[in-house]
Write an enzyme that holds these catalytic residues in place. Structure first.
Site, PDB file in Angstrom:
ATOM      1  N   LYS A 170      61.242  26.594  27.888  1.00  0.00           N
ATOM      2  CA  LYS A 170      62.527  26.036  28.336  1.00  0.00           C
ATOM      3  C   LYS A 170      62.921  26.736  29.638  1.00  0.00           C
ATOM      4  O   LYS A 170      63.269  27.912  29.647  1.00  0.00           O
ATOM      5  CB  LYS A 170      63.629  26.299  27.304  1.00  0.00           C
ATOM      6  CG  LYS A 170      64.918  25.591  27.662  1.00  0.00           C
ATOM      7  CD  LYS A 170      66.168  26.286  27.149  1.00  0.00           C
ATOM      8  CE  LYS A 170      66.657  27.391  28.023  1.00  0.00           C
ATOM      9  NZ  LYS A 170      67.180  26.970  29.347  1.00  0.00           N
ATOM     10  N   GLY A 221      65.530  37.123  31.776  1.00  0.00           N
ATOM     11  CA  GLY A 221      66.880  36.726  32.188  1.00  0.00           C
ATOM     12  C   GLY A 221      67.799  37.931  32.214  1.00  0.00           C
ATOM     13  O   GLY A 221      67.348  39.080  32.322  1.00  0.00           O
ATOM     14  N   CYS A 277      64.368  40.566  39.965  1.00  0.00           N
ATOM     15  CA  CYS A 277      64.811  41.541  38.963  1.00  0.00           C
ATOM     16  C   CYS A 277      64.602  42.959  39.454  1.00  0.00           C
ATOM     17  O   CYS A 277      65.480  43.800  39.345  1.00  0.00           O
ATOM     18  CB  CYS A 277      64.070  41.299  37.654  1.00  0.00           C
ATOM     19  SG  CYS A 277      62.286  41.246  37.842  1.00  0.00           S
ATOM     20  N   GLU A 374      74.661  44.602  39.020  1.00  0.00           N
ATOM     21  CA  GLU A 374      73.500  43.979  39.668  1.00  0.00           C
ATOM     22  C   GLU A 374      74.003  42.851  40.572  1.00  0.00           C
ATOM     23  O   GLU A 374      74.604  41.893  40.105  1.00  0.00           O
ATOM     24  CB  GLU A 374      72.575  43.400  38.589  1.00  0.00           C
ATOM     25  CG  GLU A 374      71.326  42.763  39.154  1.00  0.00           C
ATOM     26  CD  GLU A 374      70.473  42.035  38.103  1.00  0.00           C
ATOM     27  OE1 GLU A 374      71.026  41.499  37.137  1.00  0.00           O
ATOM     28  OE2 GLU A 374      69.246  42.009  38.283  1.00  0.00           O
TER      29      GLU A 374
HETATM   30  P1  NAD Z   1      70.345  34.067  32.287  1.00  0.00           P
HETATM   31  O1  NAD Z   1      70.279  35.146  31.283  1.00  0.00           O
HETATM   32  O2  NAD Z   1      71.656  33.483  32.618  1.00  0.00           O
HETATM   33  O3  NAD Z   1      69.434  32.824  31.857  1.00  0.00           O
HETATM   34  C1  NAD Z   1      68.065  32.980  31.566  1.00  0.00           C
HETATM   35  C2  NAD Z   1      67.629  31.864  30.636  1.00  0.00           C
HETATM   36  O4  NAD Z   1      68.269  32.032  29.365  1.00  0.00           O
HETATM   37  C3  NAD Z   1      67.973  30.458  31.106  1.00  0.00           C
HETATM   38  O5  NAD Z   1      66.891  29.609  30.806  1.00  0.00           O
HETATM   39  C4  NAD Z   1      69.185  30.110  30.248  1.00  0.00           C
HETATM   40  O6  NAD Z   1      69.356  28.714  30.063  1.00  0.00           O
HETATM   41  C5  NAD Z   1      68.823  30.787  28.943  1.00  0.00           C
HETATM   42  N1  NAD Z   1      69.953  31.084  28.045  1.00  0.00           N
HETATM   43  C6  NAD Z   1      71.264  31.217  28.339  1.00  0.00           C
HETATM   44  N2  NAD Z   1      71.975  31.527  27.242  1.00  0.00           N
HETATM   45  C7  NAD Z   1      71.097  31.593  26.220  1.00  0.00           C
HETATM   46  C8  NAD Z   1      71.208  31.916  24.841  1.00  0.00           C
HETATM   47  N3  NAD Z   1      72.373  32.224  24.266  1.00  0.00           N
HETATM   48  N4  NAD Z   1      70.085  31.938  24.086  1.00  0.00           N
HETATM   49  C9  NAD Z   1      68.874  31.666  24.637  1.00  0.00           C
HETATM   50  N5  NAD Z   1      68.709  31.356  25.937  1.00  0.00           N
HETATM   51  C10 NAD Z   1      69.802  31.320  26.731  1.00  0.00           C
HETATM   52  O7  NAD Z   1      69.607  34.665  33.584  1.00  0.00           O
HETATM   53  P2  NAD Z   1      69.465  34.004  35.023  1.00  0.00           P
HETATM   54  O8  NAD Z   1      70.799  34.085  35.691  1.00  0.00           O
HETATM   55  O9  NAD Z   1      68.749  32.723  34.925  1.00  0.00           O
HETATM   56  O10 NAD Z   1      68.457  35.045  35.737  1.00  0.00           O
HETATM   57  C11 NAD Z   1      68.892  36.163  36.425  1.00  0.00           C
HETATM   58  C12 NAD Z   1      68.707  37.428  35.589  1.00  0.00           C
HETATM   59  O11 NAD Z   1      67.363  37.537  35.145  1.00  0.00           O
HETATM   60  C13 NAD Z   1      68.967  38.693  36.394  1.00  0.00           C
HETATM   61  O12 NAD Z   1      69.712  39.595  35.617  1.00  0.00           O
HETATM   62  C14 NAD Z   1      67.576  39.246  36.645  1.00  0.00           C
HETATM   63  O13 NAD Z   1      67.537  40.622  36.897  1.00  0.00           O
HETATM   64  C15 NAD Z   1      66.877  38.859  35.390  1.00  0.00           C
HETATM   65  N6  NAD Z   1      65.419  38.825  35.582  1.00  0.00           N
HETATM   66  C16 NAD Z   1      64.650  39.787  34.981  1.00  0.00           C
HETATM   67  C17 NAD Z   1      63.274  39.818  35.203  1.00  0.00           C
HETATM   68  C18 NAD Z   1      62.385  40.871  34.576  1.00  0.00           C
HETATM   69  O14 NAD Z   1      61.170  40.706  34.582  1.00  0.00           O
HETATM   70  N7  NAD Z   1      62.930  41.934  34.036  1.00  0.00           N
HETATM   71  C19 NAD Z   1      62.691  38.862  36.027  1.00  0.00           C
HETATM   72  C20 NAD Z   1      63.502  37.895  36.612  1.00  0.00           C
HETATM   73  C21 NAD Z   1      64.873  37.882  36.377  1.00  0.00           C
END
Ligand code: NAD
Length: 473
Positions: A170, A221, A277, A374
């Site tokens: 997803k 995420g 990230c 962040e």
């Molecule tokens: P987000 O947490 O808002 O969303 C990530 C995903 O989770 C999306 O697909 C979203 O639809 C889904 N989601 C939202 N609520 C959910 C729930 N309750 N249950 C399950 N899934 C849910 O993150 P974002 O804004 O898309 O991405 C940015 C963040 O991701 C930043 O904090 C970044 O640092 C982090 N990130 C981490 C890495 C890593 O490898 N550590 C890599 C890339 C991004």
């Protein structure tokens, strides 16, 4: 009706409803994304469960070969996918943008095909043969963010299927179309049901974490969502890999030549417009070189062509979405209100698109939002320090622990200090570099588990011990 379809059991499945995906450079609609119902998620999970029966028993060499076929398919469709990625994500085609992301995706897929987790013979004597094997866990649910949508999808999908799992992915509702198309392309070289894609809003992700027939969640995420994923996955005790947010510190020692390190610092901070990230998000600079370092950073961050990523000479695109744009602007304004000195950038152009130039803010400190939160955008706070132990303490002072870096003319000294950082990857004289054979993951609230290399592959398996007694039956 949407222009795209879900991918379930190798077929494109239309949905009743769709939602618009916005191009962040123009604020125009790129396309309508399908809105999956709960029933369609169930169908995708069922298809993956049924495909698992055969895929988990396919010869290891065939699964390795499938990774190679995926790499080839990504290369063959790179231009089409890069263009769609730029239109929905905003990143430029060139530089470290969409074409780079597609190149990385193919390289990661190809390398993952070469990895293996051979059996380990623990005992083999006259009494017994005891062998440790690695088995796939079942259906893997992959949930991805919007910053590197295709690369991260490949990081989730390919090790999962390499080890005999099947997948339901997803993507983020901000960037779902390129993943839908990529999964469709991958399905041309995979058996039906091995890889499925559903799209919708955040709630769909939550349904996945609650689904009784998904055995593992690989989630990339934010920290807040990661905590929710862990909470709702607990009900069915799913395996988890969580790759979460970071707020990486870089510490500049007193012995560096500011002109020599400035380009590398800017590259580490503003990779993918800072929406990475493990980008450098807090820069601690020794007092003795602070002013010179600031001047050299401004030079390195200037004259970057910002604009629509589809133009071949664009090197910086917009922030990916309005919510993130408002957050970054809010952090910038808060820093200025609290005495931050704007070295460059900060001027927000009029007109459509969520654009903000590379922005450096000096004379800020821990305790201010721009440092403690962040930013995930083209905004870097520069903090002065005098005592190195104090700088290390401040670098380690947050709940995050993804990456960190130390910059020094003396690499031995740099490595010694880098080892004191509480993070998954500590770089010396660079920041943010990753590779498909090097484990990557966060400590503290930045995550659980690692990706890449054999260590990453293991996360998609559980151990089974085969204990064969040689005593007479
Ligand atoms: P987000 O947490 O808002 O969303 C990530 C995903 O989770 C999306 O697909 C979203 O639809 C889904 N989601 C939202 N609520 C959910 C729930 N309750 N249950 C399950 N899934 C849910 O993150 P974002 O804004 O898309 O991405 C940015 C963040 O991701 C930043 O904090 C970044 O640092 C982090 N990130 C981490 C890495 C890593 O490898 N550590 C890599 C890339 C991004």
């Amino acid at each position: 009706m949407s222009d795209y379809g879900l991918i379930i059991n190798g077929e494109k499945v239309p949905t009743e409803d769709g939602f618009p995906v916005i191009n962040p450079a123009t604020e125009e609609v790129v396309g309508q994304c399908p809105f999956a119902t709960r029933d369609q998620l169930d169908r995708a999970v069922r298809a993956a469960s049924e495909a698992f029966i055969d895929w988990s028993r396919v010869a290891d060499a065939e699964r390795a070969a499938a990774c190679g076929r995926i790499a080839d398919a990504l290369t063959a469709h790179a231009e089409e996918l890069a263009s769609l990625l730029t239109r929905e994500q905003g990143k430029p085609l060139n530089g470290l943008g969409s074409r780079f992301e597609l190149g990385g995706a193919a390289a990661w897929a190809g390398h993952t095909g070469t990895l293996a987790l051979p059996d380990v013979v623990i005992q083999d004597d006259e009494t017994a043969r005891v062998v440790q094997t690695r088995k796939p866990v079942g259906v893997v649910g992959s949930i991805t963010p919007w910053n590197w949508p295709l690369l991260i999808a490949v990081w989730h999908i390919v090790p999962a299927i390499r080890t005999g799992n099947t997948v339901v992915i997803k993507p983020s509702p901000y960037t779902p179309l390129s993943t839908l198309r990529m999964v469709e392309i991958m399905n041309e070289v995979l058996p039906p049901g091995v890889l499925n894609c559903v799209t919708g809003e955040d709630e769909l992700g939550q349904w996945m974490t609650e689904h009784p027939y998904i055995q593992k969640i690989i989630f990339t995420g934010s920290i807040n969502t990661g905590k929710k994923v862990m909470g709702s996955s607990a009900k069915s005790l799913k395996r988890l890999t969580l790759e979460l947010g970071g707020n990486d510190a870089g510490i500049i020692l007193d012995d560096v030549d500011p002109a020599a390190v400035a380009p590398g610092i800017i590259a580490g901070a503003f990779l993918n417009n800072g929406q990475t990230c493990a980008a450098l998000k807090r820069l601690y600079v020794h007092d003795s070189i602070y002013d010179d370092m600031c001047a050299k950073l401004v030079e390195a961050a200037s004259n970057v062509k910002m604009g629509n990523g589809l133009e071949e000479d664009t090197m910086q695109g917009p922030i990916q979405n309005k919510m993130q744009y408002d957050k970054v602007v809010g952090l910038f304004e808060d820093a200025v209100a609290h005495g931050g000195r704007v070295l460059c950038g900060g001027r927000i152009p009029d007109g459509p698109g969520y654009f903000m130039p590379y922005t450096l803010v000096a004379d800020v400190s821990d305790g201010m939002r721009i440092v403690d939160e962040e930013q995930f955008g083209p905004l870097l706070p520069i903090i002065r320090y005098t005592d190195l132990d104090d700088a290390i303490r401040r670098a380690n002072g947050l709940e995050t622990g993804l990456g960190g870096s130390v910059w020094s003319a003396d690499v031995e000294r740099g490595a010694e200090i880098a080892a004191r950082l509480e993070c998954g990857t500590a770089w010396v004289n660079s920041h943010g570099g990753i590779a498909p054979n090097v484990p990557f993951g966060g400590v503290k609230c930045s995550g659980i588990g690692v990706e890449f290399g054999e260590e990453g592959l293991k996360e998609y398996t559980t151990i089974q011990v085969l204990n064969v007694s040689k005593a007479a039956a």
